[in-house]
Design an enzyme around this catalytic site. Sequence first.
Site, PDB file in Angstrom:
ATOM      1  N   PHE A 256      -5.574  17.399  -8.168  1.00  0.00           N
ATOM      2  CA  PHE A 256      -5.489  17.892  -6.762  1.00  0.00           C
ATOM      3  C   PHE A 256      -4.493  19.121  -6.462  1.00  0.00           C
ATOM      4  O   PHE A 256      -4.893  20.092  -5.488  1.00  0.00           O
ATOM      5  CB  PHE A 256      -4.990  16.824  -5.774  1.00  0.00           C
TER       6      PHE A 256
ATOM      7  N   ALA B 158       4.410   4.816  -0.289  1.00  0.00           N
ATOM      8  CA  ALA B 158       5.374   3.571  -1.031  1.00  0.00           C
ATOM      9  C   ALA B 158       4.543   2.456  -0.909  1.00  0.00           C
ATOM     10  O   ALA B 158       3.707   2.518  -0.118  1.00  0.00           O
ATOM     11  CB  ALA B 158       6.840   3.574  -0.132  1.00  0.00           C
TER      12      ALA B 158
ATOM     13  N   ASP C 133      17.835   1.022   2.972  1.00  0.00           N
ATOM     14  CA  ASP C 133      18.896   0.466   3.038  1.00  0.00           C
ATOM     15  C   ASP C 133      19.106  -0.603   2.194  1.00  0.00           C
ATOM     16  O   ASP C 133      19.821  -1.085   1.592  1.00  0.00           O
ATOM     17  CB  ASP C 133      19.366  -0.084   4.223  1.00  0.00           C
TER      18      ASP C 133
ATOM     19  N   TYR D 252      11.549  -4.924  -3.766  1.00  0.00           N
ATOM     20  CA  TYR D 252      11.365  -3.768  -2.992  1.00  0.00           C
ATOM     21  C   TYR D 252      12.612  -2.779  -3.208  1.00  0.00           C
ATOM     22  O   TYR D 252      12.487  -1.724  -3.608  1.00  0.00           O
ATOM     23  CB  TYR D 252      11.020  -4.047  -1.471  1.00  0.00           C
TER      24      TYR D 252
ATOM     25  N   TRP E 214      15.046   0.314   9.160  1.00  0.00           N
ATOM     26  CA  TRP E 214      14.370  -0.269  10.538  1.00  0.00           C
ATOM     27  C   TRP E 214      13.541   0.697  11.298  1.00  0.00           C
ATOM     28  O   TRP E 214      13.581   1.010  12.188  1.00  0.00           O
ATOM     29  CB  TRP E 214      15.627  -0.757  11.510  1.00  0.00           C
TER      30      TRP E 214
HETATM   31  N1  LIG Z   1       8.942   1.128   7.347  1.00  0.00           N
HETATM   32  C1  LIG Z   1      10.379   0.650   7.150  1.00  0.00           C
HETATM   33  O1  LIG Z   1      10.860  -0.111   7.910  1.00  0.00           O
HETATM   34  C2  LIG Z   1      10.835   1.767   6.150  1.00  0.00           C
HETATM   35  C3  LIG Z   1      12.407   1.465   6.234  1.00  0.00           C
HETATM   36  C4  LIG Z   1      13.242   2.015   5.162  1.00  0.00           C
HETATM   37  C5  LIG Z   1      12.700   3.278   4.307  1.00  0.00           C
HETATM   38  N2  LIG Z   1      11.241   3.294   4.408  1.00  0.00           N
HETATM   39  C6  LIG Z   1      10.576   4.261   3.568  1.00  0.00           C
HETATM   40  O2  LIG Z   1       9.882   5.333   4.368  1.00  0.00           O
HETATM   41  C7  LIG Z   1       8.908   5.579   3.684  1.00  0.00           C
HETATM   42  C8  LIG Z   1       7.711   5.741   4.567  1.00  0.00           C
HETATM   43  O3  LIG Z   1       7.575   4.216   5.054  1.00  0.00           O
HETATM   44  P1  LIG Z   1       6.308   4.024   5.955  1.00  0.00           P
HETATM   45  O4  LIG Z   1       6.631   2.862   6.826  1.00  0.00           O
HETATM   46  O5  LIG Z   1       5.958   5.082   6.872  1.00  0.00           O
HETATM   47  O6  LIG Z   1       5.194   3.806   5.190  1.00  0.00           O
HETATM   48  P2  LIG Z   1       3.505   3.406   5.275  1.00  0.00           P
HETATM   49  O7  LIG Z   1       3.262   3.324   6.857  1.00  0.00           O
HETATM   50  O8  LIG Z   1       3.270   2.184   4.354  1.00  0.00           O
HETATM   51  O9  LIG Z   1       2.868   4.592   4.755  1.00  0.00           O
HETATM   52  C9  LIG Z   1       2.739   4.661   3.307  1.00  0.00           C
HETATM   53  C10 LIG Z   1       1.377   5.451   3.136  1.00  0.00           C
HETATM   54  O10 LIG Z   1       0.963   5.547   1.723  1.00  0.00           O
HETATM   55  C11 LIG Z   1      -0.119   5.113   1.473  1.00  0.00           C
HETATM   56  N3  LIG Z   1      -0.373   4.915   0.009  1.00  0.00           N
HETATM   57  C12 LIG Z   1      -0.385   3.501  -0.364  1.00  0.00           C
HETATM   58  N4  LIG Z   1      -0.581   3.662  -1.728  1.00  0.00           N
HETATM   59  C13 LIG Z   1      -0.669   4.911  -2.233  1.00  0.00           C
HETATM   60  C14 LIG Z   1      -0.895   5.693  -3.441  1.00  0.00           C
HETATM   61  N5  LIG Z   1      -1.071   4.950  -4.633  1.00  0.00           N
HETATM   62  N6  LIG Z   1      -1.095   6.937  -3.447  1.00  0.00           N
HETATM   63  C15 LIG Z   1      -0.962   7.641  -2.404  1.00  0.00           C
HETATM   64  N7  LIG Z   1      -1.066   7.195  -1.153  1.00  0.00           N
HETATM   65  C16 LIG Z   1      -0.592   5.615  -1.198  1.00  0.00           C
HETATM   66  C17 LIG Z   1      -0.539   4.115   2.269  1.00  0.00           C
HETATM   67  O11 LIG Z   1      -1.972   3.871   2.572  1.00  0.00           O
HETATM   68  P3  LIG Z   1      -2.363   2.307   2.674  1.00  0.00           P
HETATM   69  O12 LIG Z   1      -1.469   1.971   4.080  1.00  0.00           O
HETATM   70  O13 LIG Z   1      -4.112   2.482   2.685  1.00  0.00           O
HETATM   71  O14 LIG Z   1      -1.802   1.247   1.666  1.00  0.00           O
HETATM   72  C18 LIG Z   1       0.004   4.633   3.494  1.00  0.00           C
HETATM   73  O15 LIG Z   1      -0.700   5.496   4.191  1.00  0.00           O
HETATM   74  C19 LIG Z   1       8.825   4.892   2.630  1.00  0.00           C
HETATM   75  O16 LIG Z   1       9.269   5.659   1.566  1.00  0.00           O
HETATM   76  C20 LIG Z   1       9.473   3.619   2.788  1.00  0.00           C
HETATM   77  O17 LIG Z   1       9.837   2.979   1.594  1.00  0.00           O
HETATM   78  C21 LIG Z   1      10.295   2.347   5.438  1.00  0.00           C
END
Ligand SMILES: NC(=O)c1ccc[n+]([C@@H]2O[C@H](COP(=O)([O-])OP(=O)(O)OC[C@H]3O[C@@H](n4cnc5c(N)ncnc54)[C@H](OP(=O)(O)O)[C@@H]3O)[C@@H](O)[C@H]2O)c1
Length: 290
Positions: free
Chosen positions: A44, A62, A104, A127, A152
Amino acid sequence: MIWLIGAKGMLASEINTLLTQNSIQWIGTDIEVDITDKNALEEFYEEAFQNKKCEWIINCAAYTAVDKAEDNSSMAQKLNADSLINIAELVKRVGAKLIHFSTDYVFAGNSTVPYIEADKTDPQSIYGKTKLEGELNIINNLHEHYIIRTAWLYGKAGPNFVSTMLRLMNEKDEIKVVNDQIGTPTYAVDLAKAVIKIITSDNKKYGIYHYSNEGTISWYDFACEIYKQGKELDLIKNDCRVLPCDSSQFHQKAKRPSFSLLNKEKIKQTFDLLIPDWKESLSCYLKELI
Ligand SMILES: NC(=O)c1ccc[n+]([C@@H]2O[C@H](COP(=O)([O-])OP(=O)(O)OC[C@H]3O[C@@H](n4cnc5c(N)ncnc54)[C@H](OP(=O)(O)O)[C@@H]3O)[C@@H](O)[C@H]2O)c1
């Protein structure tokens, strides 16, 4: 030019809106360019950045299903840990810089003061363990990185605590919410603004940073405020009692940190950031839903 990976996710959706609003050129990929596949990433890159310099890669992809990760540890390992070697090596080879997000959950959650970036990590869930390994895979392979630990998180483009509460409060007469887990919510728009500040800054103080909104609350406090503001904005039509309960009353596969507070002084001082209070940001989010 920026490559935004995981571009359809909750946080990335806010980042891509702000990149566009700030006239910053970007290309987004999601699941169709699988980050666990080193060749797919390389192919890509060669195709998309033939004539353009890739300055930043922002990785939002993630494995974020915290409980499912307990049963699907190999997928969480590939996505949250191993793939960061692919990404870090690519960023290094092309001379770009990386912004990546962590959590966190890398901490044990038994502190009494907000965690600083240098505090000892001790993840208690798959996780958390895989996200920590992802951080280390970046640090060991790439100098030019910003790893932002957040907590959160909620935003328009994804199911989250606030959207779940609004749904339940409209459906039920009574809900119970845990009051023995303490932290601060993070509105995805606010974190996306911090990302824009980082990429438009000349500062090159690479490393780990903590980011959440300001304030200290329990999930129960958060639910009560969602109910109050949701009622005022007529997003909740039903009358629902919100009751506090203990985590032991809720069976969840993955252990949650009981203390999630992140100290944000480093990111505030380095990037001259003003971070909004959680209530103010909740109000912005809810008004967007009207
Ligand atoms: N959500 C929380 O509360 C939270 C808290 C602390 C830290 N974080 C961190 O913040 C970041 C963003 O979180 P978020 O909640 O916005 O994440 P998210 O909504 O789950 O978005 C992750 C995106 O990555 C895509 N994805 C999954 N597998 C993939 C692959 N193999 N290759 C490429 N893309 C892929 C997903 O597609 P699909 O939906 O189709 O799987 C989704 O569109 C992450 O690093 C997470 O660990 C999140």
